[in-house]
Scaffold this active site. Structure first.
Site, PDB file in Angstrom:
ATOM      1  CG  ASP A  80      -0.223   0.061   2.542  1.00 28.74           C
ATOM      2  OD1 ASP A  80       0.790  -0.655   2.686  1.00 28.74           O
ATOM      3  OD2 ASP A  80      -0.672   0.801   3.431  1.00 28.74           O
ATOM      4  CD  GLU A 149       4.327   0.513   6.835  1.00 28.89           C
ATOM      5  OE1 GLU A 149       5.223   0.833   7.641  1.00 28.89           O
ATOM      6  OE2 GLU A 149       3.835   1.337   6.025  1.00 28.89           O
TER       7      GLU A 149
END
Length: 381
Positions: A80, A149
């Site tokens: 991400d 994350e």
């Protein structure tokens, strides 16, 4: 063999911004798109041991090719990108910087996504190096790409029964040479204020304005250490939101500090403020909740000096000067350390993360890839 620059440019075009309000894992569908692409690329380079699980964690293993004793190494990056700026429609450009370096940037309207697609590209290119050079001896190479994350969920479903190296490195740092072995202790404070609302024309001696009380608390917290005035290993209070009305108000504040004693002092200071407000306005006016988020990984890393030494030696072989740098934040590796997996953080070469000014010099991408290769080559026991 695909060049690391071409990989990176291809990856950043996929929108993988995570979304904190989402209750699913991954929090956004674009992370699946990148994970599937990476799985296909691993298969195309000959990596057969892969697993993409139901939570979008992609794992891979390149088996050892020698009978010599080598450490089994893990490499981790996250799928991400930050939700702090726009991540849809990234248009990467190769640009000449004022200092003469050639770098990759966005067009200035979006994030670039070097955090952490640079780490992904570097790991993938290092993996392809070993697949195409079977004469280069190495131990087991483990790879993991995690979702979410950036919103603090990167290790929520991490499978340490499948990912079993002797130790690992997150490839999620910034400037070339950074080797991060310590980070903030972190906590999230939620302060709820209960007021008393009356008609303002007849409120004398009766009204208790929750917004004003919350504002006083914020003023006191902001008179201490804050992000705008601190750097290095100095911690801070970071008020991220204040919402409400006369009847109810809420403050969300982050506490960060490298030193555990100072970290606990910040918690105690906040409790002191709350106690004083309750003495002044009545018990129950303010309620404080403290959620510990992560700890300083140095507590774990200091027990494994060979993990740090291996990375430093690899950087030097790759022509990079190691810089032991504290993280003013956290990584997946921080939580993995306390799950039993020693996991320092390595540089990617990206700069100005989480902003539209994000960029990465091409030579930095190459330096990070070379460092990963040297770590694995140099891991003989």
């Amino acid at each position: 063999m695909i060049d690391v620059v071409d990989r990176f440019i291809n990856y950043v075009k996929i929108n993988t911004q995570s979304r904190e309000s989402s209750k699913t894992t991954p929090s956004t569908p674009g992370q699946w798109d990148l994970a599937h692409l990476l799985e296909d690329e691993l298969h195309s380079m000959g990596v057969t041991e892969t697993k993409l699980d139901n939570n979008c964690y992609l794992y891979a293993k390149i088996p050892a090719n020698t009978t010599k004793k080598y450490y089994n190494i893990g490499l981790i990056a996250h799928l991400d990108t930050s939700p702090d700026e726009k991540g849809l429609g990234v248009k990467p450009h190769i640009t000449n910087l004022k200092n003469g370096e050639v770098a990759i940037t966005s067009d200035g309207t979006t994030l670039l996504g070097a955090d952490d697609k640079a780490g992904i590209a570097e790991i993938m290119s290092a993996a392809e190096f070993f697949m195409e050079n079977p004469d280069v001896e190495h131990g087991d190479i483990y790879i993991a790409f995690t979702p979410d994350e950036e919103i603090g969920r990167g290790t929520d479903f991490f499978d340490l029964t499948y990912f079993t190296p002797d130790f690992a490195y997150t490839v999620d740092g910034g400037e070339v040479g950074e080797l991060e072995i310590e980070n903030f202790n972190a906590a999230k404070l939620t302060i709820e204020v209960t007021g008393k609302n009356y008609h303002p024309g007849y409120a004398k001696g009766k009204m208790r304005n929750a917004v004003l009380i919350a504002s006083k608390i914020v003023e006191v917290l902001s008179s201490e250490q804050i992000p705008e005035t601190t750097d290095g290993q100095v911690g801070f209070f970071h008020v991220t939101s204040i919402t409400g009305n006369v009847s109810k108000a809420k403050i969300v504040c982050l506490i960060r500090d490298f030193d555990e004693k100072e970290f606990n002092s910040k918690k105690e200071f906040t409790q002191y403020i709350v106690d004083n407000i309750n003495e002044q306005f009545g018990e129950g006016t303010v309620k404080l909740s403290i959620e510990d988020q992560y700890k300083n990984m140095f507590e774990v890393i200091c027990k494994y000096p060979h993990v740090v030494d291996l990375a430093k030696k690899a950087m030097i072989k790759a022509g990079v000067t190691p810089k032991l740098t504290p993280i003013r934040g956290g990584t997946d590796g921080v939580k993995l350390c306390f799950m039993g997996m020693p996991c320092p953080n390595l540089f990617t070469g990206g700069m100005n993360f989480h902003s539209k000014e994000e960029y990465i010099p091409i030579k930095s991408l190459n330096a990070a890839e070379d460092t990963l290769i040297e770590i694995i080559k140099g891991a003989e026991k």
